[in-house]
Design a protein around this motif. Structure first.
Motif, mmCIF file in Angstrom:
data_model
loop_
_atom_site.group_PDB
_atom_site.id
_atom_site.type_symbol
_atom_site.label_atom_id
_atom_site.label_comp_id
_atom_site.label_asym_id
_atom_site.label_seq_id
_atom_site.Cartn_x
_atom_site.Cartn_y
_atom_site.Cartn_z
ATOM 1 N N LEU A 11 0.841 -1.249 -0.060
ATOM 2 C CA LEU A 11 -0.032 0.119 0.061
ATOM 3 C C LEU A 11 0.744 1.354 -0.081
ATOM 4 O O LEU A 11 0.461 2.369 -0.679
ATOM 5 N N ASN A 12 2.062 1.254 0.725
ATOM 6 C CA ASN A 12 2.866 2.396 0.701
ATOM 7 C C ASN A 12 4.015 2.413 -0.251
ATOM 8 O O ASN A 12 4.907 3.199 -0.302
ATOM 9 N N GLY A 13 3.681 1.495 -1.187
ATOM 10 C CA GLY A 13 4.604 1.635 -2.644
ATOM 11 C C GLY A 13 6.014 0.995 -2.392
ATOM 12 O O GLY A 13 6.934 1.518 -3.345
ATOM 13 N N HIS A 14 6.395 0.303 -1.426
ATOM 14 C CA HIS A 14 7.715 -0.184 -1.209
ATOM 15 C C HIS A 14 7.881 -1.456 -1.906
ATOM 16 O O HIS A 14 9.222 -1.984 -2.383
ATOM 17 N N GLN A 15 6.831 -1.904 -2.838
ATOM 18 C CA GLN A 15 6.954 -2.890 -3.712
ATOM 19 C C GLN A 15 6.082 -2.812 -4.451
ATOM 20 O O GLN A 15 4.969 -2.334 -4.249
ATOM 21 N N GLU B 88 -3.653 8.905 -1.272
ATOM 22 C CA GLU B 88 -4.206 8.688 -2.680
ATOM 23 C C GLU B 88 -3.767 7.609 -3.321
ATOM 24 O O GLU B 88 -4.395 6.699 -4.007
ATOM 25 N N PHE B 89 -2.314 7.242 -3.271
ATOM 26 C CA PHE B 89 -1.782 6.182 -3.846
ATOM 27 C C PHE B 89 -2.258 4.839 -2.935
ATOM 28 O O PHE B 89 -2.647 3.585 -3.742
ATOM 29 N N ALA B 90 -2.250 4.944 -1.631
ATOM 30 C CA ALA B 90 -2.732 3.546 -0.938
ATOM 31 C C ALA B 90 -4.196 3.312 -1.348
ATOM 32 O O ALA B 90 -4.607 2.386 -1.540
ATOM 33 N N VAL B 91 -4.953 4.399 -1.546
ATOM 34 C CA VAL B 91 -6.257 4.073 -2.023
ATOM 35 C C VAL B 91 -6.592 3.490 -3.448
ATOM 36 O O VAL B 91 -7.400 2.577 -3.559
ATOM 37 N N TYR B 92 -5.578 3.960 -4.435
ATOM 38 C CA TYR B 92 -5.433 3.320 -5.800
ATOM 39 C C TYR B 92 -5.231 1.947 -5.533
ATOM 40 O O TYR B 92 -5.920 0.967 -6.052
ATOM 41 N N ARG B 93 -4.348 1.480 -4.647
ATOM 42 C CA ARG B 93 -3.751 0.280 -4.695
ATOM 43 C C ARG B 93 -4.841 -0.632 -3.914
ATOM 44 O O ARG B 93 -4.905 -1.621 -4.264
ATOM 45 N N MET B 94 -5.553 -0.082 -2.832
ATOM 46 C CA MET B 94 -6.536 -0.570 -2.244
ATOM 47 C C MET B 94 -7.717 -1.249 -3.184
ATOM 48 O O MET B 94 -8.085 -2.242 -3.106
ATOM 49 N N ASN B 95 -8.017 -0.066 -3.982
ATOM 50 C CA ASN B 95 -9.225 -0.481 -4.910
ATOM 51 C C ASN B 95 -9.054 -1.432 -5.993
ATOM 52 O O ASN B 95 -9.655 -2.277 -6.252
ATOM 53 N N SER B 96 -7.520 -1.513 -6.421
ATOM 54 C CA SER B 96 -6.986 -2.503 -7.199
ATOM 55 C C SER B 96 -7.247 -3.731 -6.681
ATOM 56 O O SER B 96 -7.836 -4.794 -7.317
ATOM 57 N N PHE B 97 -6.532 -3.914 -5.319
ATOM 58 C CA PHE B 97 -6.988 -5.050 -4.689
ATOM 59 C C PHE B 97 -8.442 -5.658 -4.623
ATOM 60 O O PHE B 97 -8.759 -6.914 -4.836
#
Length: 389
Positions: free
Chosen positions: A331-335, A370-379
């Protein structure tokens, strides 16, 4: 603040609105009031065939980048530990390479590091002897020390399987400690983290088990830097901390009670060697900076705010906590992906990870909401959850 739809524990979808992220400054000088290690996870390579029964496929650059991030926050790295999926996807062959690479990287950035030595190169532990356990431990200790690393002497499933008395534990540990070059950190891992370690030190009764462990430390104290206990029992840790030989550190491994244990009391305090410090690294660093300044109130405010997240990540079955650690890193973009060695990303449910998102947000640990929400929604889309608000 951003809105999204999240599933609750009953599978019902509800609206959630993110909070403002908190500012966690990086330290400008080394952390000094406590020795602090984060047990770091590894990043798998999803583009290499990675059967759960085969040697793990690791994204080495992603894995080392995460360690550089931890060092940049002033935290030490506890390498090749349970958080890195030792015994749950990470075998000894890749562990050796992980240790070698991380020790070299630590030297280049002057980062703190200690490395786990165990017996996981042994197969078919139902037929293992005590002599083989000693040899396996010594092989891993010698490998780490060859590259000038500090050893964390991990609990051994093989030893738990073949030991028939408390004396067996005492003899194995004492023999190893006599042969290591530098003081090591012992690790007493409770059965919540690994059920196969039930009755470690020869007793199910924790008072009796603790006495065996203490006898090992007392009789070899010049070779023991400290002990990390991961029993999720704060009072037990405090009791043991108070009777350790002078100069032997207590490292808390209690992911449920770490704020009070690290702060300490009138008789002493615990240092930290924690898996949760992988997930909450910015908050952990900032809290220790506050403690360095003598500001205990700020220290507690920061770490106390992370406890609901930690207790959620480490809820039973506790050994699946690694899934939550990696999900937050994603979620935090570390991977770039939410994949794990051996397919362990499937070990926690969608509602569990949705609640993790909320608790991380409430602790200010979604560094870019905003980035975390994008990834959460993708998941969630992949899980069949609509993200339309």
């Amino acid at each position: 603040m951003i809105k999204l739809m999240l599933p609750d524990e009953n599978g019902q979808v509800y609206n959630y609105q993110t909070s403002e992220p908190k500012f966690y400054p990086k330290p400008t000088s080394p952390l000094k009031s406590r020795v602090v290690y984060s047990a770091a996870h590894v990043v798998c390579d999803p583009f290499i065939d990675n059967s759960p029964m085969e040697e793990a496929a690791i994204d080495w650059e992603g894995t080392l980048n995460y360690r550089r991030y931890l060092w940049s926050l002033g935290l030490g790295v506890a390498e090749a530990m349970d958080t890195a999926q030792r015994g749950m996807g990470l075998g000894w062959n890749n562990t050796r390479e992980l240790i070698t690479r991380s020790l070299q990287e630590a030297k280049s950035v002057r980062g703190g590091i200690a490395c786990g030595a165990g017996t996981d190169q042994l197969q078919n532990i139902s037929r293992i002897t005590l002599s083989q356990v000693k040899e396996a431990y010594l092989e891993q200790c010698e490998f780490i020390e060859k590259y000038e690393g500090q050893v964390i002497l991990m609990a051994s499933r093989a030893l738990a399987a073949c030991a028939t008395s408390p004396d067996d534990y005492y003899d194995v540990y004492s023999d190893i400690l006599k042969q290591v070059k530098k003081p090591v950190i012992l690790h007493w891992l409770g059965e919540a983290f690994d059920p196969s370690l039930s009755g470690y030190w020869g007793y199910k009764n924790l008072n009796s088990a603790m006495e065996v462990c203490l006898n090992v430390i007392r009789d070899n104290k010049e070779k023991v830097d400290g002990i990390k206990i991961s029993l999720l029992d704060a009072q037990r840790e405090i009791e043991m901390r108070r009777i350790l030989p002078k100069g032997v550190k207590m490292y808390t491994g209690d992911d449920f009670n770490y704020p009070e244990l690290i702060q300490g009391d009138e008789t002493g305090y615990s240092h930290a060697l924690l898996g949760i410090f992988d997930a909450i690294a910015p908050a952990a660093s900032t809290a220790i900076q506050a403690l360095d300044r003598g500001n205990k109130q700020e220290y507690r405010a920061i770490l106390d705010s992370t406890l609901p997240l930690s207790r959620h990540i480490f809820q039973a079955p506790t050994y699946y906590y690694k899934t939550g650690i990696v999900f937050l890193a994603y979620l935090n973009g570390h991977q770039k992906h939410f994949r794990m060695l051996g397919g362990l990303e499937s070990a926690r449910s969608v509602p569990h990870l949705a609640k993790l998102f909320v608790l991380a947000d409430q602790a200010g640990l979604l560094m870019d909401p905003e980035f975390a929400v994008y990834r959460m929604n993708s998941f969630l889309n992949l899980a069949g959850v609509s993200n339309s608000v």
